[in-house]
Write an enzyme that holds these catalytic residues in place. Structure first.
Site, short mmCIF file in Angstrom:
data_model
loop_
_atom_site.label_atom_id
_atom_site.label_comp_id
_atom_site.label_asym_id
_atom_site.label_seq_id
_atom_site.Cartn_x
_atom_site.Cartn_y
_atom_site.Cartn_z
CB THR A 137 -0.89 0.00 1.25
OG1 THR A 137 -1.59 -1.25 1.29
CG2 THR A 137 -1.89 1.14 1.22
CB VAL A 138 1.35 3.96 -2.21
CG1 VAL A 138 2.18 5.24 -2.26
CG2 VAL A 138 2.02 2.86 -3.03
CG ASP A 165 2.65 -3.74 -14.27
OD1 ASP A 165 1.98 -3.96 -15.32
OD2 ASP A 165 2.14 -3.60 -13.16
#
Lengths: 638, 240
Positions: free
Chosen positions: A393-394, A503
């Site tokens: 999570t950021v 990605d």
């Protein structure tokens, strides 16, 4: 008869009237010039035969009608020239014959047309009856399709499905509900709620039907579906789990659209396999095809205990699907149970990441509720959650020493327990810290002993390229090429250090307020050590994934060039190059399908730009640009 | 020739086949007789090729002065008229039927010469229906001259057709002729000659004839008169 000899002479010699006087002896006493010319008979000669009243005489090409009148001792004979009249009559006869023939033919055709019209009318009536019959069938079909997938509904309509009478059957039951849905919609107008629910139900129903499920009922946002009946399915458990994961991903993909003011909303899902009674239940006025029994109640309880965004499967379901799906055992306290029972929290398909399409990566300016707000991580104080990356999570946090905002990426608790993932996480940070590019988010700090592990990096004010595309659709040619060039330069820097992003996609490209590109989320890079992301495991986002990555083969910087090509395509056209019902379908298209033809892609794509895209997205990496220098040169030439 | 299923062109071909006989007929009346009897013999239908026509007749409008003496006497006696020479009559010119009495104009009890005036062409049922269906300009037919007609376009040729003769108000002699003789349909066709005279053929059929089947008859009378017109021009109307 004129008395004046001169007048008589003039008539005889100059007049147009043909007449003569025939004496009792049959000879002509006198004859006009016209009479003489017509008959060839002179005065004094025997009168021609046939000079009877009403007779028609032919002299050469001319025809005359005879009229007579007694005159003293003889007969006055006149000849009326009928030549022109006869010619006119001949034309009338001919025309009348032709016209009547044509008229008859037309009349016959007209009658045939009338007959055909009558036949068509009759056929039309027959068709109307068939249409009514089909409409009736369609009505039945529509009613069935509210609950069953189209294939099953059609098989029932064809009489191929088993009867729908209640019976015990081994099935898998799925319950799903949006967490705190009632609170979320409390502030909405009823029309907005209806519109939201319709959209939600349409999309979730499509997923259930696509997996062959039977939709039992909706209760506001709550879903009850089951698999394995009325048409038996050997893999009903796998179908149900797959449906659950796809529902979870769908909610994550669409929640910004459904709940713009509460983007953290998530779905809670429970799945259980067991015997239940299924079939038509009801009265003569209302019958529902439904499922009842204690195993249904267990799926219900699992769903109620599942955390938002989680899929909880019972042990029985897990035992059936564990070879196909990834999951973690958890203990849950089910209502009515005196002690916690084991269950499995499902993550995704084995070997495939969740194709969640979650759009919340490092999105400054769109903060979500921050469960860890105020928590201290090293020198940073967490302020709010701003995104969800591939492995963690950021958060937006404050560097109290320098009083500046930073982005802190925290490894997820599940993965923190895995030493291999922790190692991978730190390598990511170290690799990023080694890169020095204005187009890559800068790393400031890497945790050492903290749990869970985290690192801090440059906080980018602005939004993602994904958001820009969502707002504007396709971009102007010049802007798209400029952004593509900046991304290429950032990736070039990484490639020079042997780093492959793996990605590259619009979600991982941040744009500062001044329009500068900052590539983020190198969470999937391979680095110089190939051990962490082993060959054969596919990671990345299928919408922009290279064919070799889709096949799970080893990749190099040319895979990033392919993904950048797909991203550039999205910028120029307004959507990714290949789309499909599932991740596998998209991956197959990347491997097999040619780029859509240039003429179908709108005004941005000149043949030159299309040519660059084709080369960037060549199926065989050997056909792509051999270096970023060559790519940048080609982009500047467009 | 099958009146219940006529091919387009069949009646014209039939008339063309009779044309050599018309040239030697010597009179219009003989030619009309030839047409009436020819059709009577030629029209067959059904598996047994049974004759279709109970009675076949050809008519021509003529001024009283041009009627043969028998016709003039009939006109005076039957209708109690004292016609002027130019008064028009529809003269029976050819006849052939199942009864021997129908094969001689002289023995026709009611149709040897029918006066053509405004009353008869609008009230005598079969006559009025026939002229109306064919589309003749009645002013020309009765000799009162042409003019501008606003009620519709008149035609110089056309078809007369009564599909169901029994009980039809347009077909007379229902009890004496139609029912006892088994007449099912009545068909006819006619044409107007360049001088305003009209000529019609009428056939009484024992086989039902649909209108669509009868349509190919339309060009038959123009074709017949195209072949017979030399006799007509010579005023060779009646034999002898």
């Amino acid at each position: 008869m004129p008395d004046d000899p001169d007048v008589l002479r003039a008539l005889l010699e100059d007049g147009k009237i043909a007449f003569a006087v025939r004496g009792t002896d049959g000879r002509l006493r006198l004859a006009s010039r016209a009479f003489r010319e017509a008959t060839g008979a002179e005065a004094g000669a025997a009168a021609p035969a046939g000079l009877e009243e009403g007779a028609v005489l032919r002299f050469g090409e001319r025809q005359f009608e005879v009229w007579t009148s007694p005159l003293a001792a003889g007969v006055l004979v006149g000849l009326r020239d009928r030549t022109e009249l006869v010619a006119l009559e001949d034309q009338i006869w001919d025309q009348q014959a032709r016209l009547s023939k044509a008229y008859a033919e037309l009349s016959v055709r007209n009658e045939k047309l009338r007959e055909h019209e009558a036949q068509l009318h009759e056929a039309n009536r027959g068709l109307e009856a068939k249409v009514q019959e089909q409409l009736g069938l369609l009505d039945r079909s529509n009613r069935l399709m509210r609950y069953l997938s189209p294939e099953i509904a059609n098989s029932i309509l064809r009489g191929e499905a088993p009867d729908l009478a209640p019976k015990k059957r081994l099935i898998t039951v799925l319950y799903a509900d949006l967490a705190r849905f009632d609170e979320l919609v409390a502030e909405l107008e009823s029309e907005e709620v209806i519109e939201l629910l319709n959209d939600y139900r349409r999309e979730t129903t499509a997923i259930i039907f696509a997996n062959g499920g039977t939709l039992d009922k909706f209760i506001t946002a709550r879903i009850l579906a089951f698999f394995g009946d009325p048409v038996p399915q050997e893999d009903h458990a796998a179908r149900a789990v797959r449906t659950a994961l796809q529902l979870r991903d769908k909610v994550r993909q669409s929640r910004r659209r459904w709940f713009p003011a509460a983007t953290h909303v998530d779905v809670q899902i429970g799945v259980h396999t067991g015997y239940a009674t299924v079939g038509n239940v009801g009265s003569e006025h209302r019958v529902d095809y439904t499922v009842i029994g204690k195993n249904v109640a267990l799926a219900d309880a699992l769903q109620r205990e599942a955390a938002p965004g989680h899929v909880l499967a019972s042990v029985r379901t897990w035992e059936i699907v564990k070879e196909q799906f990834e999951g973690t055992e958890v203990q849950v306290a089910l209502k009515g149970s005196s002690r916690p029972v084991p269950a499995y929290q499902l993550q995704g398909v084995r070997g495939l990441p969740s194709v969640s399409g979650d759009q919340e990566t490092l999105v400054a300016g769109s903060p979500t509720a921050a469960p860890a707000a105020g928590r201290r991580l090293g020198p940073y104080v967490v302020q709010e959650k701003v995104g969800q990356g591939g492995m963690g999570t950021v958060y937006k946090a404050l560097d109290e020493r320098l009083q500046r905002a930073v982005a802190v990426k925290v490894l997820s608790p599940e993965l923190s327990a895995d030493a291999k993932f922790v190692s991978r996480f730190k390598r990511e940070a170290q690799a990023l810290a080694a890169l020095n590019s204005p187009h890559i988010a800068q790393i400031y700090f890497i945790s050492d002993k903290e749990t869970p592990p985290f690192f801090a990096m440059e906080f980018v004010e602005g939004g993602t390229l994904r958001k820009l595309l969502a707002d504007q659709g396709r971009l102007p040619l010049g802007r798209a090429l400029a952004l593509g060039g900046q991304i290429a330069r950032g990736l070039q820097t990484a490639a020079e250090k042997g780093i492959v992003h793996r990605d590259v996609k619009p979600e991982n490209v941040m744009l500062t307020p001044k329009g500068q590109v900052k590539i983020t989320d190198f969470g999937l890079f391979k680095g110089q050590d190939p051990g962490l992301t082993s060959q054969g495991i596919v990671m990345g986002t299928p919408l922009y994934m290279s064919p070799e990555q889709a096949r799970g083969e080893e990749v190099d910087f040319r895979s990033d060039i392919y993904s950048l090509g797909a991203t550039l395509f999205h910028m120029l056209v307004g959507h990714p190059p290949f789309r499909g019902e599932s991740a596998l379908a998209v991956m197959r298209k990347h491997e097999e399908e040619d780029l859509p033809v240039v003429s179908s892609l709108g005004p941005n794509l000149s043949p030159a730009v299309y040519g660059v895209l084709q080369k960037m997205m060549a199926k065989d990496k050997e056909g792509r640009f051999a270096s970023y220098e060559m790519l940048l040169e080609a982009l500047e030439g467009c | 020739m099958d009146l219940t299923a006529l091919d387009v062109g069949a009646p014209e071909a039939f008339v063309e086949g009779l044309a050599p006989g018309f040239k030697t007929a010597g009179s219009v009346q003989a030619a009309c007789d030839g047409l009436a009897s020819g059709l009577y013999r030629a029209c067959v239908s059904g598996p047994s090729q049974e004759r279709s026509l109970v009675l076949s007749r050809v008519y021509l409008s003529l001024p009283f002065a041009s009627l043969d003496s028998g016709g003039q006497e009939f006109a005076r006696g039957k209708f109690g008229l004292s016609p002027a020479p130019g008064d028009r009559f529809l003269a029976l010119m050819g006849t052939q039927g199942d009864d021997a009495a129908w094969n001689d104009r002289a023995t026709s009890s009611g149709h040897r010469a029918i006066p053509l005036n405004r009353q008869t062409v609008t009230t005598v049922p079969m006559l009025a229906r026939c002229f109306q269906q064919i589309g003749f300009d009645l002013d020309i037919v009765i000799g009162t001259g042409g003019g501008i007609h606003l009620e519709g376009v008149s035609r110089a040729f056309g078809l007369f057709h009564v599909e169901n003769a029994p009980g039809s108000p347009f077909i007379p002699a229902q009890d004496d002729f139609v029912r006892p003789r088994g007449v099912r349909s009545v068909v006819g066709c006619g044409t107007m000659l360049p001088d305003g005279a009209v000529s019609v053929w009428i056939g009484f059929s024992r086989h039902p004839i649909r209108q669509q089947a009868a349509l190919p008859l339309i060009p038959m009378m123009p074709g017949f008169w195209h072949a017979v017109q030399p006799l007509y021009r010579r005023r060779a109307i009646f034999a002898g």
